[in-house]
Design an enzyme around this catalytic site. Structure first.
Site, PDB file in Angstrom:
ATOM      1  N   LYS A 197       0.966  -1.312  -0.331  1.00  0.00           N
ATOM      2  CA  LYS A 197      -0.002  -0.430  -0.270  1.00  0.00           C
ATOM      3  C   LYS A 197       0.669   1.678   0.050  1.00  0.00           C
ATOM      4  O   LYS A 197       0.287   2.311   0.242  1.00  0.00           O
ATOM      5  CB  LYS A 197      -1.168  -0.377   1.251  1.00  0.00           C
ATOM      6  CG  LYS A 197      -2.413  -1.295   1.403  1.00  0.00           C
ATOM      7  CD  LYS A 197      -3.433  -0.370   1.507  1.00  0.00           C
ATOM      8  CE  LYS A 197      -2.645  -1.032   3.016  1.00  0.00           C
ATOM      9  NZ  LYS A 197      -3.171  -1.561   4.150  1.00  0.00           N
ATOM     10  N   GLY A 198       1.915   1.099   0.451  1.00  0.00           N
ATOM     11  CA  GLY A 198       3.003   2.088   0.116  1.00  0.00           C
ATOM     12  C   GLY A 198       2.711   3.191   1.453  1.00  0.00           C
ATOM     13  O   GLY A 198       3.297   4.362   0.962  1.00  0.00           O
ATOM     14  N   CYS A 199       1.234   2.989   2.048  1.00  0.00           N
ATOM     15  CA  CYS A 199       1.265   3.280   4.083  1.00  0.00           C
ATOM     16  C   CYS A 199       0.867   4.663   3.527  1.00  0.00           C
ATOM     17  O   CYS A 199       0.683   5.204   1.755  1.00  0.00           O
ATOM     18  CB  CYS A 199       2.485   3.797   4.092  1.00  0.00           C
ATOM     19  SG  CYS A 199       3.180   2.434   5.230  1.00  0.00           S
ATOM     20  N   ILE A 200       0.151   5.750   4.597  1.00  0.00           N
ATOM     21  CA  ILE A 200      -0.529   6.862   3.741  1.00  0.00           C
ATOM     22  C   ILE A 200       0.072   7.709   4.989  1.00  0.00           C
ATOM     23  O   ILE A 200       0.446   7.475   6.125  1.00  0.00           O
ATOM     24  CB  ILE A 200      -1.919   6.454   3.579  1.00  0.00           C
ATOM     25  CG1 ILE A 200      -3.127   7.634   3.528  1.00  0.00           C
ATOM     26  CG2 ILE A 200      -2.083   5.828   4.979  1.00  0.00           C
ATOM     27  CD1 ILE A 200      -4.194   7.765   3.555  1.00  0.00           C
TER      28      ILE A 200
END
Ligand SMILES: Cc1cc2nc3c(=O)[nH]c(=O)nc-3n(C[C@H](O)[C@H](O)[C@H](O)COP(=O)(O)OP(=O)(O)OC[C@H]3O[C@@H](n4cnc5c(N)ncnc54)[C@H](O)[C@@H]3O)c2cc1C
Lengths: 421, 105
Positions: free
Chosen positions: B102-105
């Site tokens: 998700k590539g984080c946020i």
């Protein structure tokens, strides 16, 4: 006397010190908070500095002023944490023993992680705005800019306030319009993500705003090197982006104290239970804010929501009970879109940002995922709320630690709007 | 959610073709997903990355980032891009039968 030690006197550390001072009896518990300097920077305000909307004095205040009575503020660097011995070693060698420890050392930019970034072009044609010094120098560079290609690059995820790069570009578009030179400036957004943002509904919407404003987006761009002589940013897969002015969001990493203590992951963020906020390393160590390795956003609003959870869990742990309050990843961010407007997004681990009203259904007054002037005023009012309510660890009216579905409209094809875990 | 067939085995995948259940994965499936993405054959170095991704996902519950792979599996970033061109983190996860990072946020 029992000892609670809090490391870091930024957003999360300060609000925790206030909460815990109210919750713990003064004749049984001492509370000490440690930070390296007395300059508390209102970081959300850094976004406005490059455009001359805020100045230095608008964002910086004395930490001591916000640390409540009955809490000892120690101004010193933190050297290492020694969880096996329940103590912290400060830069001057002082040993600080604790019964319970809260790590709130935040995140910092690490420009040296990208080859060439801190080379001869650093702070000449390459700037950051995640530090006060960087934001002030970038302001001068923007004032001096006569046109050309401005590239904003996010080096690597995660970064604190993941919407700030987009806001920077929206404000840059407005700023150059106001100066009557928008047609002389090319705005480019180079991101390692596969869209404008990570969460699908917001990403599509923000991507649309980018397009409307004529901002080019280069996705899946993983920067590998900067050549500041030739002014070229290149990616690992050998794409090249020439620039006249490069605004970089360098790799964000946890504190060097975490690295020295060998307590972090590969980015020096502290492995933390995503629900209880307990550190994996020891049951009497908790982590809050940007310092954690949680998949939640690194934002002041998140530190605030975590604060309510952490207070309960600390009190449980102190009383010998298992911590049971459960953080849901709640985040709430205003997104400046320029021309005096902003969007508002509200989400958590499972529910992506959705359209609707906030905090009250139908009434709002704030609109979710939709540009409005009211949201822009909300963003500006956040500074007052930050200094006067958030740092004192008080609850904000109508807004709970846990995200609420009130007022939110779920997309029809996906009623719960769950982001695949 | 839909079903795709890799190496003759039907498995659950999401809209972008990432497997949703890592337990359905087999090395044969990895080879077929790799081929479909222009990687043929999978070398020992590919397998070193895939093994790490699967182990790490099991331990952490999320697929590792490229930085994590380079640090922990000892594969330099440059090589990651040679092994898994374009988006090494995403491609390595796909071939390893994991969800999209998700590539984080
Ligand atoms: C440009 C920008 C815009 C932002 N906009 C928003 C926004 O609109 N809304 C929002 O909610 N959030 C926003 N944020 C994010 C927000 O500011 C942070 O998420 C928040 O401040 C995190 O709080 P924290 O306490 O975890 O870390 P910090 O507030 O950064 O505090 C960490 C503290 O630890 C201290 N420290 C670290 N290491 C050591 C050491 N070794 N010795 C001594 N002291 C140490 C530091 O000095 C610092 O004071 C923005 C951030 C930036 C940079």
């Amino acid at each position: 006397m029992k000892k609670l030690v809090i490391l870091g006197g930024g957003t999360a550390g300060t609000l925790m010190s206030a909460k815990m001072r109210r919750a713990l009896p003064r004749d049984e518990w001492s509370i000490t908070i440690v930070d390296q300097d007395d300059d508390h920077v209102y970081q959300p305000g850094l976004l406005f500095i490059p455009f001359g909307m805020y100045e230095r004095r608008d964002v910086i205040r004395s930490r001591a002023r916000y640390v409540p009575k009955g809490v000892d503020l120690m101004l010193s660097g933190i050297d290492v944490i020694e969880p096996d011995d329940n103590r912290v070693r400060l830069a001057d060698g002082t040993l600080l023993p604790y019964d319970f420890l809260v790590i709130a050392t935040g995140s910092r930019i690490a420009p040296a992680e990208l080859e060439g970034l801190t080379g001869p072009g650093w702070q000449k044609s390459i700037f950051d705005f995640y530090t006060l010094d960087g934001a002030l120098k970038l302001h001068q560079a923007l004032e001096d800019f006569r046109g050309g290609r401005l590239v904003l690059n996010v080096q690597e995820m995660p970064i604190k306030c993941p919407v700030a790069p987009l806001e920077f570009l929206f404000l840059a578009d407005w700023y150059f319009h106001e100066r009557g030179m928008r047609d002389k400036v090319e705005l480019v957004y180079a991101t390692p993500l596969d869209g404008a943002f990570t969460k699908p509904t917001a990403s599509a919407l923000l991507g649309g705003v980018m397009e409307e404003k004529g901002i080019q987006v280069e996705t899946l761009f993983n920067a590998g090197e900067v050549d500041s002589e030739k002014r070229i940013l290149s990616s690992w897969d050998e794409r090249e982006i020439p620039y006249d002015l490069l605004v970089s969001i360098p790799t964000n990493m946890g504190s060097e104290a975490i690295e020295r203590s060998d307590m972090g992951d590969e980015l020096a963020f502290v492995p933390t239970d995503k629900h209880t906020l307990q550190a994996e390393v020891a049951p009497n160590v908790f982590v809050i804010g940007d310092a954690t390795d949680l998949p939640s956003s690194k934002a002041g609003s998140v530190a605030h929501f975590q604060g309510g959870i952490l207070e309960q869990n600390l009190l449980d742990a102190i009383a010998g009970r298992a911590p049971c309050a459960d953080f849901d990843g709640h985040a709430n961010c205003f997104v400046e879109t320029g021309f005096g407007k902003a969007l508002l997004i509200d989400f958590n681990y499972d529910v992506e940002p959705l359209p609707g009203r906030f905090p009250l259904a139908k009434v709002g007054p704030l609109k979710l995922l939709e540009e409005s002037r009211m949201n822009h005023w909300g963003k500006l009012a956040f500074r007052w709320i930050y200094w006067n309510q958030l740092l004192s660890g008080r609850e904000l009216p109508f807004v709970d630690s846990h995200m609420s579905m009130t007022g939110k409209k779920a997309p029809k094809d996906n009623p719960v709007a769950h982001v695949a875990a | 959610m839909s079903t795709a067939t890799f190496a003759g085995v039907p498995v659950e995948v999401d809209a972008e073709g990432f497997m949703t259940n890592p337990d359905e994965w087999t090395p044969e499936i990895a080879e077929e997903i790799a081929r479909q993405n222009g990687i043929d054959p999978l070398t020992e170095r590919h397998w070193a990355v895939i093994d790490f991704c699967r182990r790490d996902n099991e331990a952490k519950g999320t697929p590792p980032t490229v930085r994590r792979i380079t640090k922990q599996a000892g594969v330099p970033t440059k090589e990651m891009y040679q092994l898994f061109p374009k988006g090494p983190g995403i491609l390595a996860a796909k071939i390893s039968g994991l969800t999209k990072p998700k590539g984080c946020i």
